[in-house]
Design an enzyme around this catalytic site. Sequence first.
Site, PDB file in Angstrom:
ATOM      1  N   ASP A   1       0.834  -1.207   0.000  1.00 54.46           N
ATOM      2  CA  ASP A   1       0.000   0.000   0.000  1.00 54.46           C
ATOM      3  C   ASP A   1       0.868   1.255   0.000  1.00 54.46           C
ATOM      4  O   ASP A   1       0.566   2.236  -0.694  1.00 54.46           O
ATOM      5  CB  ASP A   1      -0.922  -0.022   1.224  1.00 54.46           C
ATOM      6  CG  ASP A   1      -1.931   1.111   1.207  1.00 54.46           C
ATOM      7  OD1 ASP A   1      -2.626   1.269   0.182  1.00 54.46           O
ATOM      8  OD2 ASP A   1      -2.033   1.848   2.204  1.00 54.46           O
TER       9      ASP A   1
ATOM     10  N   MET B   1     -24.482   3.291 -11.115  1.00 53.28           N
ATOM     11  CA  MET B   1     -23.046   3.539 -11.235  1.00 53.28           C
ATOM     12  C   MET B   1     -22.767   5.034 -11.352  1.00 53.28           C
ATOM     13  O   MET B   1     -21.924   5.576 -10.637  1.00 53.28           O
ATOM     14  CB  MET B   1     -22.477   2.781 -12.437  1.00 53.28           C
ATOM     15  CG  MET B   1     -20.991   2.984 -12.661  1.00 53.28           C
ATOM     16  SD  MET B   1     -19.926   2.429 -11.311  1.00 53.28           S
ATOM     17  CE  MET B   1     -19.906   0.659 -11.559  1.00 53.28           C
TER      18      MET B   1
ATOM     19  N   ASP C   1     -27.677  12.660 -18.457  1.00 53.42           N
ATOM     20  CA  ASP C   1     -28.305  11.487 -19.056  1.00 53.42           C
ATOM     21  C   ASP C   1     -29.308  11.980 -20.091  1.00 53.42           C
ATOM     22  O   ASP C   1     -29.488  13.187 -20.282  1.00 53.42           O
ATOM     23  CB  ASP C   1     -28.970  10.600 -17.994  1.00 53.42           C
ATOM     24  CG  ASP C   1     -28.890   9.119 -18.377  1.00 53.42           C
ATOM     25  OD1 ASP C   1     -29.287   8.786 -19.514  1.00 53.42           O
ATOM     26  OD2 ASP C   1     -28.436   8.304 -17.561  1.00 53.42           O
TER      27      ASP C   1
ATOM     28  N   THR D   1     -24.132   2.228 -20.854  1.00 50.91           N
ATOM     29  CA  THR D   1     -24.257   0.777 -21.030  1.00 50.91           C
ATOM     30  C   THR D   1     -22.977   0.147 -21.578  1.00 50.91           C
ATOM     31  O   THR D   1     -22.319   0.712 -22.452  1.00 50.91           O
ATOM     32  CB  THR D   1     -25.414   0.487 -22.004  1.00 50.91           C
ATOM     33  OG1 THR D   1     -26.570   1.145 -21.515  1.00 50.91           O
ATOM     34  CG2 THR D   1     -25.702  -0.994 -22.099  1.00 50.91           C
TER      35      THR D   1
ATOM     36  N   LYS E   1     -21.153   3.082 -26.490  1.00 49.24           N
ATOM     37  CA  LYS E   1     -20.073   3.863 -25.888  1.00 49.24           C
ATOM     38  C   LYS E   1     -19.359   4.713 -26.937  1.00 49.24           C
ATOM     39  O   LYS E   1     -19.083   5.896 -26.707  1.00 49.24           O
ATOM     40  CB  LYS E   1     -19.065   2.943 -25.177  1.00 49.24           C
ATOM     41  CG  LYS E   1     -19.562   2.402 -23.840  1.00 49.24           C
ATOM     42  CD  LYS E   1     -18.464   1.648 -23.111  1.00 49.24           C
ATOM     43  CE  LYS E   1     -18.946   1.053 -21.801  1.00 49.24           C
ATOM     44  NZ  LYS E   1     -19.218   2.041 -20.756  1.00 49.24           N
TER      45      LYS E   1
ATOM     46  N   SER F   1     -15.735  -1.936 -18.078  1.00 51.72           N
ATOM     47  CA  SER F   1     -15.130  -2.987 -17.256  1.00 51.72           C
ATOM     48  C   SER F   1     -14.371  -4.012 -18.088  1.00 51.72           C
ATOM     49  O   SER F   1     -13.537  -4.745 -17.559  1.00 51.72           O
ATOM     50  CB  SER F   1     -16.203  -3.694 -16.423  1.00 51.72           C
ATOM     51  OG  SER F   1     -17.229  -4.185 -17.252  1.00 51.72           O
TER      52      SER F   1
ATOM     53  N   HIS G   1     -11.877   2.595 -14.412  1.00 51.62           N
ATOM     54  CA  HIS G   1     -12.806   1.515 -14.069  1.00 51.62           C
ATOM     55  C   HIS G   1     -13.077   1.485 -12.570  1.00 51.62           C
ATOM     56  O   HIS G   1     -12.234   1.076 -11.778  1.00 51.62           O
ATOM     57  CB  HIS G   1     -12.224   0.173 -14.539  1.00 51.62           C
ATOM     58  CG  HIS G   1     -13.096  -0.992 -14.206  1.00 51.62           C
ATOM     59  ND1 HIS G   1     -12.591  -2.255 -13.980  1.00 51.62           N
ATOM     60  CD2 HIS G   1     -14.445  -1.099 -14.048  1.00 51.62           C
ATOM     61  CE1 HIS G   1     -13.586  -3.075 -13.704  1.00 51.62           C
ATOM     62  NE2 HIS G   1     -14.716  -2.398 -13.734  1.00 51.62           N
TER      63      HIS G   1
ATOM     64  N   ASN H   1     -10.588  -8.047 -14.141  1.00 50.42           N
ATOM     65  CA  ASN H   1     -11.507  -8.968 -14.817  1.00 50.42           C
ATOM     66  C   ASN H   1     -10.760 -10.019 -15.636  1.00 50.42           C
ATOM     67  O   ASN H   1     -11.229 -11.148 -15.778  1.00 50.42           O
ATOM     68  CB  ASN H   1     -12.490  -8.199 -15.694  1.00 50.42           C
ATOM     69  CG  ASN H   1     -13.631  -7.626 -14.875  1.00 50.42           C
ATOM     70  OD1 ASN H   1     -14.053  -8.221 -13.892  1.00 50.42           O
ATOM     71  ND2 ASN H   1     -14.125  -6.461 -15.260  1.00 50.42           N
TER      72      ASN H   1
END
Length: 717
Positions: free
Chosen positions: A298, A326, A345, A403, A409, A431, A452, A502
């Site tokens: 850390d 999110m 939005d 989305t 995107k 992600s 992310h 991921n």
Amino acid sequence: MIHAGNAITVQMLSDGIAEFRFDLQGESVNKFNRATIEDFQAAIEAVKNHPEVKGLIVTSAKSTFIVGADITEFGQNFAQGEKAIVEWALPVHDIFNSFEDLDIPKVAAINGMALGGGFEMCLVCDYRVMSDQAQVGLPEIKLGIFPGFGGTVRLSRLIGIDNAVEWIAMAAPKKPAAALKDGAVDAVVSADKLQEAAIDLVKQALAGRVDWKAKRQEKLNPVKLNPLEQMMAFNTAKGAVLAKANPAQYPAPKLMLDSLQAGASLGRDEALKVETEGFAKAAITPQAEALIGLFLNDQIIKKTSKKHEKGAHPVNQAAVLGAGIMGGGIAYQAASKGTPIIMKDIGNPQLALGMQEANGLLTKQVERKKLTPAKMGETLARIRPTLSYDEFKEVDIVIEAVTENPKIKEAVLADTEAKVRDNTIIASNTSTISITRLAKALKRPENFVGMHFFNPVHMMPLVEVIRGEQTSEEAVATTVVLAQKMGKTPIVVNDCPGFLVNRVLFPYFGAFDLLLKDGADFQQIDKVMEKFGWPMGPAYLMDVVGIDTGVHGAEVMAEGFPDRMKPDYKGSIQTMYEAKRLGQKNDVGFYKYELDKKGKKAKTVDSTAYEVIAPVVTSEKREFDAQEIIDRMMLALCNETVRCLEDNIVATPAEADMAMIMGIGFPPFRGGPCRYIDQTGVAEYVALCNKYAHLGKAYEAPQLLRDMAENNKKFYG
């Protein structure tokens, strides 16, 4: 000047009172390293040789008091074995005792953080006066050890067994009011009155208005409880502490309790020997090695992140595109840490949802008394919901959180680029989708970066900052600094499908799917992996993530790494998806979900799940050996972590390990994938890979590990 050393100075003030001042040269904070301890001993001898000193105030020249022992330096002792640790620690106790035993009253003036060995120094004094801006505590349990400079012995005699156990086991810094209430400090004053108050208390002691010798004697005697009271106190303490800390995973709390109990009926010197023996037992555990390693990792990451400050441009105004859970979480996080943010939005219902998310999180803070209603209002005022790009010329960075679909995107990013200044950074919260790919939709790809966040944003500490092929260092630096300002830990990674977290997580899910195909029971897998230390097993985790999300991610990863992430069979996760069992989001997945009394979704066994996956289970169902489950799950995950190091996706083992702990809940007491390989033994780990290599390329040992095994190398040390 009575003493002038590199860590401590002692000088007369007036009326026979001297100032014993910690000021470690060349460091921004005071800490107990070998040099400080040697100087401490010399300063004590100097005081002994100056009979005109009738009392001491202990102060710090830094903004903190003493932040503890230098774990980098002392941690090296832990590798020497139990006997060597005891031989190192006992002389340190002698030095602390010799200070405590000086035949003059001593008052610690605690101006800032006094943690670990720093607070143990305060406990050696006869009285403690604390600034209302300071905090005190014993955080060693977080490192897999417990206080080893007399903290367990002195604190239990000062504030009682139950309070001392809570202070040590919880490892949280205490604010002045709590420290005063428990009796760990004797007075709290404003910072500007601290030295005056400490001097006044020494004068009272010298005048006989307070009995400092009796106060000291309490710390030298056994704990003031008869054997029955002690037994009851420790039984209660053990029940509370061990319910939260499984000794098989976190042995330090139990070792601390055992030491406290064994030393409670002894005088100081004998009790300190017991503390030292228990401390040494904790210090040699693999859990201590792993948790100390995490602390050091850390520190490395914080230093790495700090280097980005020079290259970053200021972010006075941020924006987020997409106002769902999110987007609302990102807006909340930015606003709560002081950064104004526009939330855009395409419809009012979405904006309402985003504001509802931020409002709900802030309301919980107010209910827990962590935030005043006025501060909540100020925070909400920093979030500006909008349907238009009208104010985007003011924006320094835009975070896209729409989305997870590349075409959507790309369209949104291109549209946004046309509405912002030429130097505005655009960050995508994707992600899995390649940053380099998304950058192709932009005219200024150098200003484009991945940012992310993990869900839920307010709880998950990690942010992956993803560098695409054309991303500028300024874009990376600005994003890193913003993530830090938002209270997150940023780790910079290079672009690839899934990035770091991921990319590593999906082979773990792949290993789970293969175990099911081979006849394993998902409930057994979950139980084994939870016992191993994961917060939840892979079946439960897949339900929480969302099986549809998992299937989509698996498709992206299979396209990116077909040799080891594209299965040649139809698995249980895909079958669940086709059966419209999506996990918690529609209440059926591997488990069934119903609301409990607190309104949270609780899992229950659903026999239908077994019927759904039965057609894709190609082997007879059987009970697997727990170690085989662990090996198959962990090899796939750890191998991919090592491949990310080989491919320069992540720069260091320290960053890789921290990302897995903060991003997917890798058991902290195991230290991360690289530490886990080290503790298994690299050669032994490679042999395990060879044993399971027939299962596919995900199980083949990466070349880096083969080279390390051949050359007897480790990731750490």
